[in-house]
Design a protein around this motif. Structure first.
Motif, short mmCIF file in Angstrom:
data_model
loop_
_atom_site.label_atom_id
_atom_site.label_comp_id
_atom_site.label_asym_id
_atom_site.label_seq_id
_atom_site.Cartn_x
_atom_site.Cartn_y
_atom_site.Cartn_z
N GLU A 51 -10.48 -11.94 6.74
CA GLU A 51 -9.97 -11.15 5.55
C GLU A 51 -9.65 -9.77 5.66
O GLU A 51 -8.85 -9.16 5.07
CB GLU A 51 -11.13 -11.22 4.49
N ARG A 52 -9.93 -9.30 7.03
CA ARG A 52 -9.63 -7.91 7.26
C ARG A 52 -8.06 -7.82 7.62
O ARG A 52 -7.73 -6.84 7.94
CB ARG A 52 -10.15 -7.66 8.92
N LEU A 53 -7.38 -9.09 7.47
CA LEU A 53 -5.98 -9.08 7.87
C LEU A 53 -5.12 -8.90 6.64
O LEU A 53 -3.84 -8.81 6.83
CB LEU A 53 -5.50 -10.42 8.42
N LYS A 54 -5.56 -8.54 5.62
CA LYS A 54 -4.94 -8.15 4.46
C LYS A 54 -4.88 -6.88 4.01
O LYS A 54 -5.98 -6.09 3.76
CB LYS A 54 -5.51 -9.27 3.22
N PHE A 55 -3.48 -6.14 3.56
CA PHE A 55 -3.34 -4.89 3.19
C PHE A 55 -2.36 -4.88 1.98
O PHE A 55 -1.49 -5.70 2.10
CB PHE A 55 -3.03 -4.01 4.38
N ASN A 56 -2.83 -4.15 1.11
CA ASN A 56 -1.82 -3.89 0.06
C ASN A 56 -1.51 -2.29 -0.48
O ASN A 56 -2.46 -1.54 -0.30
CB ASN A 56 -2.24 -4.41 -1.35
N ASN A 57 -0.22 -1.95 -0.41
CA ASN A 57 0.30 -0.76 -0.90
C ASN A 57 0.46 -0.41 -2.30
O ASN A 57 1.21 0.53 -2.59
CB ASN A 57 1.10 -0.28 0.31
N LEU A 58 0.19 -1.43 -3.04
CA LEU A 58 0.81 -1.22 -4.51
C LEU A 58 -0.36 -0.95 -5.53
O LEU A 58 -1.81 -1.32 -5.14
CB LEU A 58 1.49 -2.65 -5.04
N LEU A 59 -0.04 -0.42 -6.44
CA LEU A 59 -1.26 -0.26 -7.68
C LEU A 59 -1.83 -1.54 -8.07
O LEU A 59 -0.88 -2.41 -8.58
CB LEU A 59 -0.29 0.53 -8.51
N PRO A 60 -3.01 -1.45 -8.02
CA PRO A 60 -3.67 -2.75 -8.64
C PRO A 60 -3.47 -2.85 -9.81
O PRO A 60 -3.47 -2.05 -10.75
CB PRO A 60 -5.13 -2.70 -8.20
N TYR A 61 -3.41 -4.13 -10.34
CA TYR A 61 -3.32 -4.38 -11.86
C TYR A 61 -4.31 -4.11 -12.51
O TYR A 61 -4.27 -3.57 -13.89
CB TYR A 61 -2.87 -6.08 -12.02
N VAL A 62 -5.47 -4.28 -12.19
CA VAL A 62 -6.52 -4.21 -12.97
C VAL A 62 -6.89 -2.47 -13.12
O VAL A 62 -6.95 -2.10 -14.36
CB VAL A 62 -8.07 -4.50 -12.17
N GLU A 63 -6.64 -1.73 -12.02
CA GLU A 63 -6.76 -0.28 -12.06
C GLU A 63 -5.99 0.41 -13.00
O GLU A 63 -5.96 1.05 -13.92
CB GLU A 63 -6.90 0.29 -10.93
N SER A 64 -4.32 -0.27 -12.93
CA SER A 64 -3.51 0.44 -13.40
C SER A 64 -3.57 0.01 -15.04
O SER A 64 -3.21 0.75 -15.96
CB SER A 64 -2.18 -0.09 -12.96
N THR A 65 -3.86 -1.09 -15.26
CA THR A 65 -4.14 -1.65 -16.42
C THR A 65 -5.13 -0.92 -17.55
O THR A 65 -4.77 -0.17 -18.49
CB THR A 65 -4.31 -2.95 -17.10
N ARG A 66 -6.05 -0.43 -16.57
CA ARG A 66 -7.30 0.22 -17.26
C ARG A 66 -6.80 1.69 -17.50
O ARG A 66 -7.12 2.08 -18.70
CB ARG A 66 -8.44 0.22 -16.37
N ALA A 67 -6.15 2.30 -16.63
CA ALA A 67 -6.02 3.81 -16.76
C ALA A 67 -4.74 3.96 -17.62
O ALA A 67 -4.91 4.78 -18.59
CB ALA A 67 -5.20 4.28 -15.63
#
Length: 399
Positions: free
Chosen positions: A152-168
């Motif tokens: 699982e160490r092989l995954k990286f994301n540079n986008l705004l997460p849906y959960v956090e962005s929706t909350r904010a």
């Protein structure tokens, strides 16, 4: 951040072994690297319900690849980008990923499209030791990982997460407008579930009960039942876990019913096509976003040059999706360059986790990863459609 989600563990190609602090080993492929090139792959929706995302993303990736190669490549190696069409179908995404791994021998999967499609195919990548980089989904499974499960160490994301962005965005809207009866309409898949999770988590934190929760099947075009239900339930704010045509369809249906309610879209609604195609129906729509959308008549310097170059290359206006695709390849090239002339899977992984910052030309928040956090940032904006354009309402939001 909590680390969850699982991955399998058989390798199908030449691997390099890497050690985690807990002594677990991560298998990373060296396939796709030769003296002259680095092969990367992606799967996009080029023919299905969100081809309005997939086509410009692929265009942006091609444009970035050409720019990098024209400048000499990555430490002398040219990038070869292989693009497959998933049609936004998880089964097709699995087949595309198998082809990219087994036949094309890709070094990394870069900018793959969609929550359900990326989720369906990611274990195939991990089994093969292929890096999953910067997918076109902000679902939490793309960056949260369990250190005890080394692949699982092989995954990286540079986008705004849906959960956090929706909350904010939801927090800001409720506090700003004093909404009392928020509700949600979301796509019935992994993407929609993440938006729903953000919606529920924020309302729980604010001690507010949702007035209505409704969903639709991926690919649906009729939202009359959902809109009628939310109107009947007395909603004063509708959160949309939708994409392009679903956003327009939902708001068009509300107009037909004469329902004057405020809509707040999740980040995938924040694209040029929504006001361009939706016109008056989407006027007033709010949305969570990562960066301000540039327009050709107001853009400056490198961004202006990029917009002009994109239109010259593809015969159409540049948009948010093209920017994100372009950035996916440029981010890959940056970290691959930092991995050195003798790049390997191990060295690329070390480069990604080094804490080095990548800054794009669009003034987005900097991309930066560490050994324990494979998510670049959680800074949110809220934008609104006014006069057929997206305009910034509020910047630097967090929940």
């Amino acid at each position: 951040m909590s680390k969850s989600f699982s991955a399998f563990g058989l390798a199908v190609s030449a691997m390099a072994l890497t050690c985690l602090p807990a002594a677990a080993q991560t298998k990373v492929t060296n396939d796709g690297i030769s003296a002259s090139e680095i092969v990367i792959g992606t799967h996009q929706d080029l023919s299905g319900p969100i081809k309005g995302w997939g086509v410009p993303v692929a265009n942006g990736m091609k444009m970035a690849t050409e720019e990098v190669n024209a400048a000499g490549g990555v430490n002398g190696r040219k990038i070869r980008l292989v693009v497959e069409d998933s049609g936004y179908d998880p089964k097709k995404a699995v087949l595309a990923s198998q082809k990219l791994i087994e036949r094309d021998k890709i070094f990394a999967m870069v900018g793959a499209m969609g929550s359900p499609t990326v989720l369906a195919a990611q274990d195939i990548l991990f089994d093969a030791g292929v890096l999953q980089l910067f997918p076109l989904t902000a679902a939490e499974f793309t960056f949260k990982f369990d250190p005890a499960k080394p692949q699982e160490r092989l995954k990286f994301n540079n986008l705004l997460p849906y959960v956090e962005s929706t909350r904010a965005a939801l927090k800001y809207m409720v506090e700003w407008k004093s909404f009392k009866k928020p509700c949600i309409m979301h796509q019935d898949d992994e993407y929609g579930k993440n938006v729903l999770d953000g919606f529920n988590q924020q309302l729980t934190a604010m001690k507010i009960q949702p007035a209505s929760v409704t969903s639709y099947k991926r690919g649906a075009s009729d939202f009359s039942a959902q809109i009628a239900k939310m109107k009947s339930d007395g909603c004063d704010l509708v959160v949309l876990g939708t994409i392009l045509r679903e956003t327009i369809g939902a708001m068009t249906e509300a107009k037909k019913l004469g329902w004057d309610v405020t809509f707040l879209g999740a980040s995938p609604t924040n694209v040029l096509e929504v006001p361009m195609l939706g016109k008056d129906a989407v006027e007033g729509l709010y949305a969570a976003s990562l960066f301000e959308i540039p327009y050709e008549d107001t853009a400056k310097d490198k961004v202006k040059d990029w917009i002009v170059s994109y239109k010259k290359s593809f015969g159409t206006d540049a948009n948010t999706q093209a920017m994100i695709g372009y950035n996916a390849v440029m981010t890959f090239a940056f970290y691959a360059g930092k991995a050195g002339k003798d790049i390997t899977g191990q060295k690329m992984l070390d480069s990604l986790e080094s804490g080095e910052k990548f800054l794009d030309i669009f003034n987005s928040p900097p991309t930066k990863f560490s050994k324990t956090d494979h998510l670049a940032n959680t800074i949110t904006q809220v934008q609104q459609v006014k006069g057929g354009r997206w305009v910034l309402v509020k910047d630097n939001l967090m929940f």
